[in-house]
Scaffold this motif. Structure first.
Motif, PDB file in Angstrom:
ATOM      1  N   GLY A  97      23.315  25.008  45.307  1.00  0.00           N
ATOM      2  CA  GLY A  97      22.586  24.296  44.057  1.00  0.00           C
ATOM      3  C   GLY A  97      22.857  22.888  44.231  1.00  0.00           C
ATOM      4  O   GLY A  97      23.086  22.185  45.123  1.00  0.00           O
ATOM      5  N   GLY A  98      22.472  22.249  42.771  1.00  0.00           N
ATOM      6  CA  GLY A  98      22.615  22.901  41.683  1.00  0.00           C
ATOM      7  C   GLY A  98      23.795  23.778  41.236  1.00  0.00           C
ATOM      8  O   GLY A  98      24.788  23.526  41.767  1.00  0.00           O
ATOM      9  N   THR A  99      23.619  24.676  40.268  1.00  0.00           N
ATOM     10  CA  THR A  99      24.621  25.643  39.973  1.00  0.00           C
ATOM     11  C   THR A  99      24.143  27.022  39.971  1.00  0.00           C
ATOM     12  O   THR A  99      23.579  27.599  38.951  1.00  0.00           O
ATOM     13  CB  THR A  99      25.166  25.278  38.467  1.00  0.00           C
ATOM     14  OG1 THR A  99      25.365  23.929  38.212  1.00  0.00           O
ATOM     15  CG2 THR A  99      26.486  26.029  38.164  1.00  0.00           C
ATOM     16  N   PRO A 100      24.328  27.544  41.116  1.00  0.00           N
ATOM     17  CA  PRO A 100      23.590  29.105  41.243  1.00  0.00           C
ATOM     18  C   PRO A 100      24.407  29.964  40.578  1.00  0.00           C
ATOM     19  O   PRO A 100      24.067  30.936  40.381  1.00  0.00           O
ATOM     20  CB  PRO A 100      23.897  29.305  42.614  1.00  0.00           C
ATOM     21  CG  PRO A 100      25.082  28.220  43.313  1.00  0.00           C
ATOM     22  CD  PRO A 100      24.890  27.095  42.396  1.00  0.00           C
ATOM     23  N   SER A 101      25.698  29.696  40.015  1.00  0.00           N
ATOM     24  CA  SER A 101      26.366  30.754  39.099  1.00  0.00           C
ATOM     25  C   SER A 101      25.594  30.752  37.710  1.00  0.00           C
ATOM     26  O   SER A 101      25.959  31.775  36.841  1.00  0.00           O
ATOM     27  CB  SER A 101      27.663  30.383  38.979  1.00  0.00           C
ATOM     28  OG  SER A 101      27.926  29.282  38.515  1.00  0.00           O
ATOM     29  N   LEU A 102      24.724  29.913  37.527  1.00  0.00           N
ATOM     30  CA  LEU A 102      23.966  29.895  36.204  1.00  0.00           C
ATOM     31  C   LEU A 102      22.752  31.064  36.469  1.00  0.00           C
ATOM     32  O   LEU A 102      21.971  31.434  35.250  1.00  0.00           O
ATOM     33  CB  LEU A 102      23.178  28.746  35.596  1.00  0.00           C
ATOM     34  CG  LEU A 102      24.364  27.602  35.438  1.00  0.00           C
ATOM     35  CD1 LEU A 102      23.357  26.271  35.384  1.00  0.00           C
ATOM     36  CD2 LEU A 102      24.919  27.943  34.145  1.00  0.00           C
ATOM     37  N   ALA A 103      22.401  31.278  37.607  1.00  0.00           N
ATOM     38  CA  ALA A 103      21.695  32.568  37.796  1.00  0.00           C
ATOM     39  C   ALA A 103      22.144  33.593  37.662  1.00  0.00           C
ATOM     40  O   ALA A 103      23.270  33.879  37.411  1.00  0.00           O
ATOM     41  CB  ALA A 103      20.885  32.400  39.325  1.00  0.00           C
TER      42      ALA A 103
END
Length: 413
Positions: free
Chosen positions: A77-83
């Motif tokens: 990411g970004g911050t893929p744990s936000l998906a």
């Protein structure tokens, strides 16, 4: 957290090599003070639309490469744990549908402590994630505030402990050093605290003050002190000493692993193998076999998410630029990336890219490389070309001479 590509593993020689896909989630809840990556803070994300585009682009690029088997998947990411775990599952399903995804393939998710509740982590594991890379960056609340991070030190500890329970032996921690005002003693204390917490993999990155970031402006304006170069070198040496003494292998310039917990995905990148970039701003390197290609291409996906989605919806992928890499450019990448590892560049790997011109022919003759070997910065032997610790610590200063010696050999002729 930094941008990542969708990575596929393989080489450019005959046959259809395995690959390592690596989808990118470009969104963050806030921008950190040191970040200049291709990340976006938006009021709301149409996750269903982004998911559909990630799925379609992964399918398209895997088809274009005619990949048969996947060795690792890295959600960056970004911050893929936000998906949501549903998005991760959908992408993995698409990868498995386009190529063979072995049951033991490494599937890594980058995560921030502020978006890694126990329930979320459990969902990601159920979706197919089996390795977690957590952007801790610091275990000191004052430093975290300066960095503009969302989480506290206590939240970071809680996230790592939860991850270790769900991903035993496959939890990695990112740490930053060289922060404005940070002392060597404070850094050593952070390392000791990390060792009491971490699992088997630690990535250490020297803070880079990038132009245009809030933190760089504070340092330039005198509000924060710039760390001196000799202190940075001392911090790096201290980290290596502490981690190696604790049983970690310093297997790459910034990466340390214990109990064999090396990152399969990252190794494929440093070994100059093939990888596919999926998502806004992702980079890739692969052979376009579906169109009869036989040369390795460098590809970059469109940066801005909305524009990238329009392109994926209209043509199946959002590749903004693509360029065939010359034989010399491929060897330059192999040299630059391979020397970052403690294993260096083996004769076999070099031969895959340069069957006519051996490592010995390029770097064993009188010249810059021979001088570096005599001074103890470089080793060329039956195992290949590599840097001992002394060379790894100053690799950036060695590469220009080595690249110049390579360029004089005319590997394209």
């Amino acid at each position: 957290m930094g941008p990542r590509a969708v990575h596929m593993k393989g080489h450019t020689w005959h046959g259809r090599p395995p690959h390592a896909p690596c989808p990118q989630w470009p969104y963050c809840r806030k921008r950190c003070s040191y970040c200049n990556f291709n990340t976006y803070v938006v009021p709301a994300v149409d996750e269903a639309a982004v998911r559909a585009c990630l799925v379609r682009e992964a399918q398209t690029l895997l088809r274009l490469s005619q990949v048969h088997s996947v060795t690792s998947v890295f959600f960056g990411g970004g911050t893929p744990s936000l998906a949501s775990p549903g998005t991760v599952a959908a992408v993995l399903e698409a990868v498995a549908g386009a190529a063979h995804l072995p049951a033991g393939a490494e599937v890594t998710l980058e995560a921030n402590p502020s978006s890694t509740s126990a329930s979320a982590l459990d969902g990601f594991r159920a979706a197919g994630v089996n390795r977690l890379s957590i952007g801790v960056q610091s275990l000191d609340d004052t430093e975290l505030r300066m960095l503009g991070r969302e989480h506290t030190a206590a939240e970071a500890r809680k996230a790592v402990e939860a991850a270790r329970g769900l991903f035993p032996g496959r939890t990695s921690i990112d740490l930053l050093f060289g922060l404005p005002g940070q002392s060597r003693d404070a850094w050593a204390q952070r390392l000791e605290a990390t060792l009491r917490l971490c699992d088997d993999h630690i990535s250490l990155y020297q803070l880079t003050l990038e132009r245009g970031t809030a933190l760089a402006a504070q340092v330039r304006g005198g509000a924060l002190p710039a760390p001196p170069q000799d202190l940075l070198a001392d911090m790096y040496q201290t980290a290596r000493n502490v981690l190696v003494a604790a049983g970690f292998r310093h297997y790459e310039v910034s990466n340390f692993a214990r109990k064999g917990a090396l990152s399969t995905h990252n190794l494929s990148y440093w070994r100059a193998e093939q990888y596919i970039g999926v998502g806004p701003g992702a980079h890739g390197r692969f052979v376009l076999r579906a169109e009869g290609g036989c040369s390795r291409e460098a590809r970059v996906q469109t940066l801005e998410p909305v524009a990238w989605m329009r392109e994926v919806q209209s043509q199946g992928h959002g590749t903004r630029s693509r360029a065939v890499l010359s034989p010399l450019e491929q060897l330059e990448e192999l040299l630059t990336l391979g020397l970052r590892m403690d294993e260096g560049i083996t004769h076999e790997r070099w031969g895959h890219f340069s069957p006519q011109l051996s490592l010995q022919a390029v770097f064993g003759e009188p010249g810059e490389a021979r001088a570096l070997q005599q001074e103890g910065w470089l080793v060329l032997d039956s195992g290949g070309l590599r840097c001992p610790w002394a060379g790894l610590a100053v690799l950036d200063s060695l590469l220009p001479d080595l690249l110049w010696q390579l360029q004089r050999q005319d590997p394209e002729e």
